[in-house]
Design a protein around this motif. Structure first.
Motif, PDB file in Angstrom:
ATOM      1  N   PHE A   1       4.180   6.146   0.486  1.00 23.57           N
ATOM      2  CA  PHE A   1       2.861   6.411   1.044  1.00 23.57           C
ATOM      3  C   PHE A   1       2.879   6.583   2.559  1.00 23.57           C
ATOM      4  O   PHE A   1       1.824   6.551   3.195  1.00 23.57           O
TER       5      PHE A   1
ATOM      6  N   THR B   1       1.770  -1.287  -4.573  1.00 29.89           N
ATOM      7  CA  THR B   1       0.534  -0.649  -4.119  1.00 29.89           C
ATOM      8  C   THR B   1      -0.543  -0.847  -5.183  1.00 29.89           C
ATOM      9  O   THR B   1      -0.268  -0.728  -6.376  1.00 29.89           O
TER      10      THR B   1
ATOM     11  N   PRO C   1      -1.755   0.753  -0.060  1.00 30.59           N
ATOM     12  CA  PRO C   1      -0.283   0.795  -0.036  1.00 30.59           C
ATOM     13  C   PRO C   1       0.325  -0.506   0.470  1.00 30.59           C
ATOM     14  O   PRO C   1      -0.242  -1.198   1.316  1.00 30.59           O
TER      15      PRO C   1
ATOM     16  N   GLU D   1      -1.437   6.893   3.848  1.00 29.39           N
ATOM     17  CA  GLU D   1      -1.961   5.578   3.441  1.00 29.39           C
ATOM     18  C   GLU D   1      -3.454   5.608   3.130  1.00 29.39           C
ATOM     19  O   GLU D   1      -3.933   4.830   2.307  1.00 29.39           O
TER      20      GLU D   1
END
Length: 223
Positions: A146, A180, A139, A150
């Motif tokens: 997120f 991400t 992320p 994560e």
């Protein structure tokens, strides 16, 4: 009835989300997933529903070109563009994520995308394609989507992805998009982008269990 502050009233109401119905195959699971996390959901291709909902979710499965054709056929590209221009939240999933980039290349055929972000959707470089199953992501720092998840895994089903990112911020004071990443085979690819009102993920949150549900909750909190 006793007076309730505005914040308390807002917590009592469900956020409204329209799931764009243009013929994509995974719409029902997306509707159920959003309802599960507390949204009031309409499955619709009606312009008023699309433009007036607090959030718009654009699902997508299959080929890039076919999804673009289907979106054009119902006038949805214009609606998505109007929402983004008006700072109204939009989230894309899987091919609904891919079509937000400049172009897709499948079997040597180039198809123009919406061009919200630079990048080309192309075949993953891996011994096994499609990339199907659970995978981790990297992320972006400060990611809202997120937040709290994560280190979780998400469910992917795709053969194509954007594997390079070159985004020039138009003004120095503008916040750059949060990007991400994930990895499959030799390909490091974009798994998610958060850019003002526009968010998208390459995987399927509606098939990603508790982690996917939390990602959808995180998105609803931005509406």
């Amino acid at each position: 009835m006793p007076f309730l502050p505005r914040r308390a009233l807002s917590r009592m109401s469900k956020p409204s989300v329209t799931v764009l119905d243009y013929g994509s195959g995974n719409v029902r699971s997306a509707v159920r997933a959003l309802e599960h996390v507390g949204a009031e959901v309409k499955l619709s291709r009606n312009a008023d529903d699309v433009l007036n909902a607090q959030g718009l979710l654009v699902p997508g499965v299959g080929a890039f070109a076919a999804v673009m054709d289907a979106l054009k056929s119902v006038g949805a590209l214009n609606w998505i563009g109007r929402r983004v221009a008006g700072n109204r939240p939009v989230m894309g999933i899987c091919v609904g994520h891919q079509i937000l980039f400049e172009e897709g290349v499948e079997h040597g055929v180039r198809t123009e995308g919406m061009g919200e972000w630079p990048g080309k959707v192309e075949l993953l470089k891996a011994d096994v394609v499609p990339h199907m199953g659970w995978n981790t992501v990297e992320p972006a720092e400060g990611s809202q989507l997120f937040k709290g998840i994560e280190d979780e895994r998400f469910y992917f089903v795709h053969s194509y992805a954007v594997q390079e990112w070159n985004f020039d911020v138009a003004q120095p004071r503008m916040k750059p998009p949060a990007v991400t990443w994930s990895q499959h085979g030799e390909s490091r690819f974009i798994a998610g982008v958060e850019n003002g009102p526009l968010s998208a993920v390459q995987f399927h949150p509606e098939k990603s269990g508790d982690a996917g549900a939390q990602l959808l909750r995180n998105w609803l909190e931005t509406l």
